[in-house]
Design an enzyme around this catalytic site. Structure first.
Site, PDB file in Angstrom:
ATOM      1  N   LYS A  45       0.801  -1.200   0.000  1.00  0.00           N
ATOM      2  CA  LYS A  45       0.000   0.000   0.000  1.00  0.00           C
ATOM      3  C   LYS A  45       0.845   1.267   0.000  1.00  0.00           C
ATOM      4  O   LYS A  45       0.389   2.351  -0.358  1.00  0.00           O
ATOM      5  CB  LYS A  45      -0.888   0.013   1.251  1.00  0.00           C
ATOM      6  CG  LYS A  45      -1.861  -1.129   1.332  1.00  0.00           C
ATOM      7  CD  LYS A  45      -2.611  -1.059   2.677  1.00  0.00           C
ATOM      8  CE  LYS A  45      -3.409  -2.300   2.932  1.00  0.00           C
ATOM      9  NZ  LYS A  45      -3.958  -2.317   4.307  1.00  0.00           N
ATOM     10  N   GLY A  46       2.093   1.164   0.436  1.00  0.00           N
ATOM     11  CA  GLY A  46       2.893   2.338   0.780  1.00  0.00           C
ATOM     12  C   GLY A  46       3.094   3.384  -0.304  1.00  0.00           C
ATOM     13  O   GLY A  46       3.253   4.552  -0.007  1.00  0.00           O
ATOM     14  N   ASP A 105      14.720  -0.753   1.665  1.00  0.00           N
ATOM     15  CA  ASP A 105      15.409  -0.931   2.939  1.00  0.00           C
ATOM     16  C   ASP A 105      16.475  -2.018   2.744  1.00  0.00           C
ATOM     17  O   ASP A 105      17.558  -1.731   2.236  1.00  0.00           O
ATOM     18  CB  ASP A 105      14.333  -1.283   3.969  1.00  0.00           C
ATOM     19  CG  ASP A 105      14.830  -1.371   5.386  1.00  0.00           C
ATOM     20  OD1 ASP A 105      15.846  -0.742   5.698  1.00  0.00           O
ATOM     21  OD2 ASP A 105      14.210  -2.072   6.196  1.00  0.00           O
ATOM     22  N   PHE A 154      13.098   4.253  11.224  1.00  0.00           N
ATOM     23  CA  PHE A 154      11.779   3.836  10.755  1.00  0.00           C
ATOM     24  C   PHE A 154      10.922   5.075  10.535  1.00  0.00           C
ATOM     25  O   PHE A 154      10.674   5.829  11.468  1.00  0.00           O
ATOM     26  CB  PHE A 154      11.118   2.881  11.744  1.00  0.00           C
ATOM     27  CG  PHE A 154       9.860   2.274  11.191  1.00  0.00           C
ATOM     28  CD1 PHE A 154       9.924   1.196  10.329  1.00  0.00           C
ATOM     29  CD2 PHE A 154       8.625   2.815  11.499  1.00  0.00           C
ATOM     30  CE1 PHE A 154       8.759   0.658   9.773  1.00  0.00           C
ATOM     31  CE2 PHE A 154       7.454   2.283  10.953  1.00  0.00           C
ATOM     32  CZ  PHE A 154       7.532   1.200  10.098  1.00  0.00           C
ATOM     33  N   VAL A 155      10.485   5.268   9.283  1.00  0.00           N
ATOM     34  CA  VAL A 155       9.757   6.496   8.943  1.00  0.00           C
ATOM     35  C   VAL A 155       8.291   6.209   8.615  1.00  0.00           C
ATOM     36  O   VAL A 155       7.940   5.093   8.210  1.00  0.00           O
ATOM     37  CB  VAL A 155      10.427   7.241   7.766  1.00  0.00           C
ATOM     38  CG1 VAL A 155      11.782   7.780   8.166  1.00  0.00           C
ATOM     39  CG2 VAL A 155      10.543   6.340   6.533  1.00  0.00           C
TER      40      VAL A 155
HETATM   41  P1  5GP Z   1      12.903  -4.198   2.163  1.00  0.00           P
HETATM   42  O1  5GP Z   1      12.377  -5.472   1.571  1.00  0.00           O
HETATM   43  O2  5GP Z   1      13.690  -3.361   1.200  1.00  0.00           O
HETATM   44  O3  5GP Z   1      13.669  -4.449   3.444  1.00  0.00           O
HETATM   45  O4  5GP Z   1      11.668  -3.361   2.656  1.00  0.00           O
HETATM   46  C1  5GP Z   1      10.818  -2.744   1.783  1.00  0.00           C
HETATM   47  C2  5GP Z   1       9.447  -2.554   2.398  1.00  0.00           C
HETATM   48  O5  5GP Z   1       9.502  -2.501   3.842  1.00  0.00           O
HETATM   49  C3  5GP Z   1       8.882  -1.230   1.974  1.00  0.00           C
HETATM   50  O6  5GP Z   1       8.121  -1.353   0.793  1.00  0.00           O
HETATM   51  C4  5GP Z   1       8.030  -0.830   3.164  1.00  0.00           C
HETATM   52  O7  5GP Z   1       6.757  -1.394   3.050  1.00  0.00           O
HETATM   53  C5  5GP Z   1       8.730  -1.454   4.352  1.00  0.00           C
HETATM   54  N1  5GP Z   1       9.633  -0.493   5.033  1.00  0.00           N
HETATM   55  C6  5GP Z   1      10.986  -0.469   5.027  1.00  0.00           C
HETATM   56  N2  5GP Z   1      11.476   0.537   5.774  1.00  0.00           N
HETATM   57  C7  5GP Z   1      10.382   1.197   6.253  1.00  0.00           C
HETATM   58  C8  5GP Z   1      10.226   2.356   7.080  1.00  0.00           C
HETATM   59  O8  5GP Z   1      11.165   3.030   7.542  1.00  0.00           O
HETATM   60  N3  5GP Z   1       8.942   2.730   7.342  1.00  0.00           N
HETATM   61  C9  5GP Z   1       7.857   2.053   6.866  1.00  0.00           C
HETATM   62  N4  5GP Z   1       6.654   2.513   7.213  1.00  0.00           N
HETATM   63  N5  5GP Z   1       7.973   0.952   6.098  1.00  0.00           N
HETATM   64  C10 5GP Z   1       9.220   0.538   5.789  1.00  0.00           C
END
Ligand code: 5GP
Length: 184
Positions: A45-46, A105, A154-155
């Site tokens: 959803k982000g 991330d 974490f944002v």
């Molecule tokens: P990754 O697979 O790259 O570790 O994480 C990607 C997903 O994790 C993003 O699409 C998001 O949904 C979530 N995510 C990663 N870091 C953050 C953060 O700082 N805040 C939020 N709300 N979601 C995050």
């Protein structure tokens, strides 16, 4: 008590965020033409708020579609397990595809999505992310358009949630530890 009281600090204010979304769109406008008719794949959803603003600054003909990917649940640490909960409506074979993501991330989610979409033989596959946390990267994924590099925090806001809340905040912020602890 408002949801604004849960914000410890604003990392990217609206008056910095909006001009960057516009300039990112200008970068993307240099790459695609009407003839390309690319498909923008919004990762839900982000990324819904980002896509809504971005698409209105794009000057070439394009289509949008959505994928729902499982992410953190109610925590702030990635489970590392990625699942497609809702897939694209149509085939992307031979299409130019631009993935629109909220944040990268560890890179696991995008690595999974790009590997999955490549098996469908698009003409090209590019990635646009509003936020990038380079210090957290575990898997290297090529990012073509990046809004902001941010530190390892974490944002929330501008589409990003914590326990499904705060997506409506018009800025990118950091939550107070009390707000996180309340959900635990
Ligand atoms: P990754 O697979 O790259 O570790 O994480 C990607 C997903 O994790 C993003 O699409 C998001 O949904 C979530 N995510 C990663 N870091 C953050 C953060 O700082 N805040 C939020 N709300 N979601 C995050």
């Amino acid at each position: 008590m408002s949801l604004y009281d849960d914000v410890a600090r604003i990392l990217i204010p609206e008056d910095v965020l909006q001009p960057r979304v516009r300039s990112l769109a200008e970068e993307i406008n240099q790459v695609f033409t009407d003839q390309d008719f690319p498909l923008l794949v919004c990762i839900l959803k982000g990324a819904f708020v980002f896509l809504a603003d971005l698409t209105r600054h794009l000057t070439f003909r394009h289509e949008v579609d959505f994928m729902v990917i499982s992410s953190y649940g109610s925590g702030t640490v990635s489970s590392g397990v990625v699942r497609i909960l809702l897939d694209l409506e149509r085939s992307i074979e031979g299409r130019h595809v631009l993935i629109v993501e909220d944040i990268v991330d560890t890179g696991r989610t995008l690595d999974y999505i790009t590997r999955n979409l490549r098996t469908r033989h698009p003409a090209s596959l590019r990635i646009c992310t509003l936020l990038n946390k380079p210090s957290r990267r575990e898997i290297d994924v090529p990012l073509h358009f990046v809004g902001f590099d941010i530190p390892d925090e974490f944002v929330i806001g501008y589409g990003l949630d914590f326990a499904e809340a705060y997506r409506n905040l018009p800025f990118i912020g950091v939550l107070k530890p009390e707000a996180i602890a309340r959900e635990r």
